[in-house]
Design a protein around this motif. Structure first.
Motif, PDB file in Angstrom:
ATOM      1  N   GLY A  14       0.444  -1.075  -0.155  1.00 48.31           N
ATOM      2  CA  GLY A  14      -0.134  -0.139   0.168  1.00 48.31           C
ATOM      3  C   GLY A  14       1.344   1.718  -0.310  1.00 48.31           C
ATOM      4  O   GLY A  14       0.016   2.382  -0.194  1.00 48.31           O
ATOM      5  N   VAL A  15       2.318   1.260  -0.122  1.00 48.15           N
ATOM      6  CA  VAL A  15       2.631   2.627  -0.299  1.00 48.15           C
ATOM      7  C   VAL A  15       2.986   3.117  -1.324  1.00 48.15           C
ATOM      8  O   VAL A  15       3.066   4.274  -1.521  1.00 48.15           O
ATOM      9  N   GLY A  16       2.326   2.573  -2.212  1.00 43.63           N
ATOM     10  CA  GLY A  16       1.858   3.755  -3.942  1.00 43.63           C
ATOM     11  C   GLY A  16       2.921   2.962  -4.819  1.00 43.63           C
ATOM     12  O   GLY A  16       2.999   3.891  -5.774  1.00 43.63           O
ATOM     13  N   GLU A  28      -2.635   8.867 -14.307  1.00 46.07           N
ATOM     14  CA  GLU A  28      -4.143   8.420 -14.119  1.00 46.07           C
ATOM     15  C   GLU A  28      -3.715   7.496 -12.335  1.00 46.07           C
ATOM     16  O   GLU A  28      -2.484   8.049 -12.050  1.00 46.07           O
ATOM     17  N   PHE A  29      -4.639   8.033 -11.557  1.00 51.25           N
ATOM     18  CA  PHE A  29      -4.630   8.027 -10.212  1.00 51.25           C
ATOM     19  C   PHE A  29      -5.879   7.581  -9.708  1.00 51.25           C
ATOM     20  O   PHE A  29      -6.849   7.647 -10.250  1.00 51.25           O
ATOM     21  N   SER A  30      -5.767   6.387  -8.844  1.00 47.28           N
ATOM     22  CA  SER A  30      -6.769   5.687  -7.911  1.00 47.28           C
ATOM     23  C   SER A  30      -7.130   5.753  -6.590  1.00 47.28           C
ATOM     24  O   SER A  30      -5.684   5.297  -6.392  1.00 47.28           O
ATOM     25  N   GLU A  31      -7.914   6.725  -6.086  1.00 49.61           N
ATOM     26  CA  GLU A  31      -8.414   6.455  -4.735  1.00 49.61           C
ATOM     27  C   GLU A  31      -8.113   4.847  -4.149  1.00 49.61           C
ATOM     28  O   GLU A  31      -7.902   4.678  -2.814  1.00 49.61           O
ATOM     29  N   CYS A  33      -7.777   1.107  -3.353  1.00 46.71           N
ATOM     30  CA  CYS A  33      -6.452   0.551  -3.245  1.00 46.71           C
ATOM     31  C   CYS A  33      -6.900  -1.339  -3.733  1.00 46.71           C
ATOM     32  O   CYS A  33      -8.086  -1.845  -2.927  1.00 46.71           O
ATOM     33  N   VAL A  34      -6.515  -1.908  -4.537  1.00 44.12           N
ATOM     34  CA  VAL A  34      -6.609  -2.830  -5.252  1.00 44.12           C
ATOM     35  C   VAL A  34      -5.194  -3.331  -5.111  1.00 44.12           C
ATOM     36  O   VAL A  34      -3.993  -3.528  -6.017  1.00 44.12           O
ATOM     37  N   PRO A  35      -5.067  -4.315  -4.071  1.00 42.30           N
ATOM     38  CA  PRO A  35      -4.117  -5.148  -3.666  1.00 42.30           C
ATOM     39  C   PRO A  35      -2.841  -5.775  -4.658  1.00 42.30           C
ATOM     40  O   PRO A  35      -3.642  -6.831  -5.547  1.00 42.30           O
ATOM     41  N   GLY A 127      10.314   8.142  -0.989  1.00 41.57           N
ATOM     42  CA  GLY A 127       9.461   8.658  -0.343  1.00 41.57           C
ATOM     43  C   GLY A 127       8.066   8.406  -0.487  1.00 41.57           C
ATOM     44  O   GLY A 127       7.789  10.252  -1.552  1.00 41.57           O
ATOM     45  N   ASN A 128       7.154   8.120  -0.918  1.00 46.41           N
ATOM     46  CA  ASN A 128       5.672   8.860  -1.351  1.00 46.41           C
ATOM     47  C   ASN A 128       4.719   8.851  -0.735  1.00 46.41           C
ATOM     48  O   ASN A 128       4.268   9.241   0.637  1.00 46.41           O
ATOM     49  N   LYS A 129       3.723  10.254  -1.203  1.00 45.49           N
ATOM     50  CA  LYS A 129       2.563  10.109  -0.375  1.00 45.49           C
ATOM     51  C   LYS A 129       2.798  11.144  -0.265  1.00 45.49           C
ATOM     52  O   LYS A 129       2.674  12.256   0.957  1.00 45.49           O
ATOM     53  N   ASP A 131       2.349  14.204  -0.374  1.00 46.38           N
ATOM     54  CA  ASP A 131       0.601  15.845  -0.421  1.00 46.38           C
ATOM     55  C   ASP A 131       0.549  14.923   1.463  1.00 46.38           C
ATOM     56  O   ASP A 131      -0.804  15.789   1.262  1.00 46.38           O
ATOM     57  N   LEU A 132       0.465  14.338   1.691  1.00 41.96           N
ATOM     58  CA  LEU A 132       0.365  13.531   3.336  1.00 41.96           C
ATOM     59  C   LEU A 132       1.225  14.360   4.039  1.00 41.96           C
ATOM     60  O   LEU A 132       1.631  13.564   5.060  1.00 41.96           O
ATOM     61  N   GLN A 133       2.160  15.628   3.727  1.00 38.54           N
ATOM     62  CA  GLN A 133       3.762  15.319   5.146  1.00 38.54           C
ATOM     63  C   GLN A 133       3.154  15.856   5.596  1.00 38.54           C
ATOM     64  O   GLN A 133       4.091  15.391   6.738  1.00 38.54           O
ATOM     65  N   CYS A 158       8.230  12.113  -3.912  1.00 40.00           N
ATOM     66  CA  CYS A 158       6.994  12.058  -4.851  1.00 40.00           C
ATOM     67  C   CYS A 158       5.574  12.470  -4.663  1.00 40.00           C
ATOM     68  O   CYS A 158       5.027  11.285  -2.983  1.00 40.00           O
ATOM     69  N   SER A 159       4.537  12.191  -5.230  1.00 39.83           N
ATOM     70  CA  SER A 159       3.185  12.450  -4.791  1.00 39.83           C
ATOM     71  C   SER A 159       2.423  11.487  -6.221  1.00 39.83           C
ATOM     72  O   SER A 159       2.144  12.853  -6.987  1.00 39.83           O
ATOM     73  N   ALA A 160       2.212  10.392  -6.183  1.00 39.60           N
ATOM     74  CA  ALA A 160       1.624   9.706  -6.787  1.00 39.60           C
ATOM     75  C   ALA A 160       0.117  10.048  -7.185  1.00 39.60           C
ATOM     76  O   ALA A 160      -0.423  10.661  -8.296  1.00 39.60           O
TER      77      ALA A 160
HETATM   78  N1  LIG Z   1      -2.658  10.588  -0.452  1.00 34.93           N
HETATM   79  C1  LIG Z   1      -2.402   8.963  -1.402  1.00 34.93           C
HETATM   80  N2  LIG Z   1      -2.605   8.291  -1.370  1.00 34.93           N
HETATM   81  C2  LIG Z   1      -2.003   7.883  -2.120  1.00 34.93           C
HETATM   82  C3  LIG Z   1      -0.700   7.764  -2.887  1.00 34.93           C
HETATM   83  N3  LIG Z   1      -0.596   7.272  -3.755  1.00 34.93           N
HETATM   84  C4  LIG Z   1      -0.883   5.788  -3.787  1.00 34.93           C
HETATM   85  N4  LIG Z   1      -2.292   6.497  -3.125  1.00 34.93           N
HETATM   86  C5  LIG Z   1      -3.780   5.306  -1.779  1.00 34.93           C
HETATM   87  O1  LIG Z   1      -2.202   4.142  -1.227  1.00 34.93           O
HETATM   88  C6  LIG Z   1      -2.766   3.050  -1.272  1.00 34.93           C
HETATM   89  C7  LIG Z   1      -2.839   2.094  -2.312  1.00 34.93           C
HETATM   90  O2  LIG Z   1      -1.617   2.448  -3.229  1.00 34.93           O
HETATM   91  P1  LIG Z   1      -1.278   1.233  -4.220  1.00 34.93           P
HETATM   92  O3  LIG Z   1      -0.799   2.091  -5.914  1.00 34.93           O
HETATM   93  O4  LIG Z   1      -2.325  -0.067  -4.749  1.00 34.93           O
HETATM   94  O5  LIG Z   1      -0.178   0.289  -3.720  1.00 34.93           O
HETATM   95  P2  LIG Z   1       0.961  -0.423  -3.742  1.00 34.93           P
HETATM   96  O6  LIG Z   1       1.666  -0.174  -3.145  1.00 34.93           O
HETATM   97  O7  LIG Z   1       1.087  -1.053  -5.272  1.00 34.93           O
HETATM   98  O8  LIG Z   1      -0.301  -1.414  -3.126  1.00 34.93           O
HETATM   99  P3  LIG Z   1       0.191  -3.069  -3.278  1.00 34.93           P
HETATM  100  O9  LIG Z   1       0.680  -3.286  -4.428  1.00 34.93           O
HETATM  101  O10 LIG Z   1      -0.914  -3.745  -2.732  1.00 34.93           O
HETATM  102  O11 LIG Z   1       1.585  -3.629  -2.072  1.00 34.93           O
HETATM  103  C8  LIG Z   1      -4.243   3.772  -2.812  1.00 34.93           C
HETATM  104  O12 LIG Z   1      -5.602   3.581  -2.193  1.00 34.93           O
HETATM  105  C9  LIG Z   1      -3.831   4.735  -3.433  1.00 34.93           C
HETATM  106  O13 LIG Z   1      -5.184   5.723  -4.098  1.00 34.93           O
HETATM  107  C10 LIG Z   1       0.295   9.610  -2.759  1.00 34.93           C
HETATM  108  O14 LIG Z   1       0.855   9.705  -3.787  1.00 34.93           O
HETATM  109  N5  LIG Z   1      -0.795   9.877  -2.195  1.00 34.93           N
END
Ligand SMILES: Nc1nc2c(ncn2[C@@H]2O[C@H](COP(=O)(O)OP(=O)(O)OP(=O)(O)O)[C@@H](O)[C@H]2O)c(=O)[nH]1
Length: 241
Positions: A14-16, A28-31, A33-35, A127-129, A131-133, A158-160
């Motif tokens: 779930g790190v993105g 594209e970006f989706s909220e 979470c699809v493992p 270091g992702n996310k 935006d949640l600094q 970065c922020s995906a």
């Molecule tokens: N706020 C925020 N949420 C993010 C960001 N990147 C990913 N997410 C959210 O984090 C969750 C997991 O994202 P994924 O891309 O599926 O993460 P992953 O590391 O591929 O997950 P797994 O492959 O299952 O381990 C999702 O709900 C995304 O929407 C980001 O930069 N900022």
């Protein structure tokens, strides 16, 4: 010919990881979470600083340990190809301490088990996310100092979600690896100032957004089959082309 540069994307759940790859390739970006349950392979071609690179981006589900040898690598379908890549992107979530510990462990295991002769395989810590600094758990300076000075690895935040520093990440990756290997690329394959992604899985015009992030520009993301100048130049084209 264009050489293929293989990159593995690793990190805790779930790190993105997938979000970063999909933002880079498809904008594209989706909220949601699809493992990731199985290794995903993407085959983009990119043009950077006038050079074409074939990339193989391998998006792995979280692995428990880095395979210590080829036997272990091929016994586990999720780990296949992991030891032979040209670069590693290790992603953590800046708001999750455990995900940084995961990156630390995997990096250590890569160093301990890496194939002889691959000591130069670049590792970039991401270091992702960003935006949640506000929820950051380790000060940026501490991580950056540890990663750059002690580990001698690249570090990008970065922020995906907002597509912030995603191109920077891949440009750092190419600068550190693929570009160094491509001095022989034929002049006929040069296309100034453009970065073009071709994904054989979709093989369709995906977008035409113009982005400028200094090192290269993403002019359009489209199927190579639809770009007359690239036809017959040895680019991969998918069935829909
Ligand atoms: N706020 C925020 N949420 C993010 C960001 N990147 C990913 N997410 C959210 O984090 C969750 C997991 O994202 P994924 O891309 O599926 O993460 P992953 O590391 O591929 O997950 P797994 O492959 O299952 O381990 C999702 O709900 C995304 O929407 C980001 O930069 N900022």
């Amino acid at each position: 010919m264009v050489s293929t540069y293989r990159v593995a994307v690793l990190g805790a759940r779930g790190v993105g990881k997938s979000a970063i790859v999909r933002q880079f390739l498809y904008n594209e970006f989706s909220e949601v979470c699809v493992p990731t349950t199985a290794r995903r392979l993407y085959l983009p071609a990119v043009v950077m600083n006038g050079h074409v690179h074939d990339l193989q981006i391998l998006d792995f589900p979280p692995i428990s340990t880095f395979p210590v040898n080829t036997l272990q690598e091929w016994a586990d379908a999720c780990c296949r190809g992991l030891r032979s890549v040209h670069a590693y992107i290790l992603v953590y979530d800046i708001c999750c301490f455990d995900s940084f510990e995961y990156v630390k462990t995997i990096r250590q295991q890569i160093l301990e088990t890496r194939v002889i002769g691959t000591s130069e395989t670049p590792i970039i810590i991401v270091g992702n996310k960003r935006d949640l600094q506000r929820g950051r758990v380790i000060p940026r300076w501490n991580v950056s100092h540890l990663v750059r000075k002690t580990w001698k690895c690249g570090y990008v935040e970065c922020s995906a979600k907002y597509n912030w520093h995603i191109l920077l990440l891949f440009s750092e990756l190419l600068k550190g690896g693929a570009c160094a290997r491509c001095k022989h690329v034929h002049a006929a394959l040069r296309f100034q100032g453009a970065l073009l992604c071709v994904c054989d899985a979709h093989c369709a015009v995906i977008g035409s957004q113009i982005k400028n992030q200094g090192v290269f520009s993403l002019v359009s993301v489209q199927c190579v089959g639809s770009v007359p100048a690239l036809r017959g130049k040895g680019f991969p084209t998918g069935p829909a082309c």
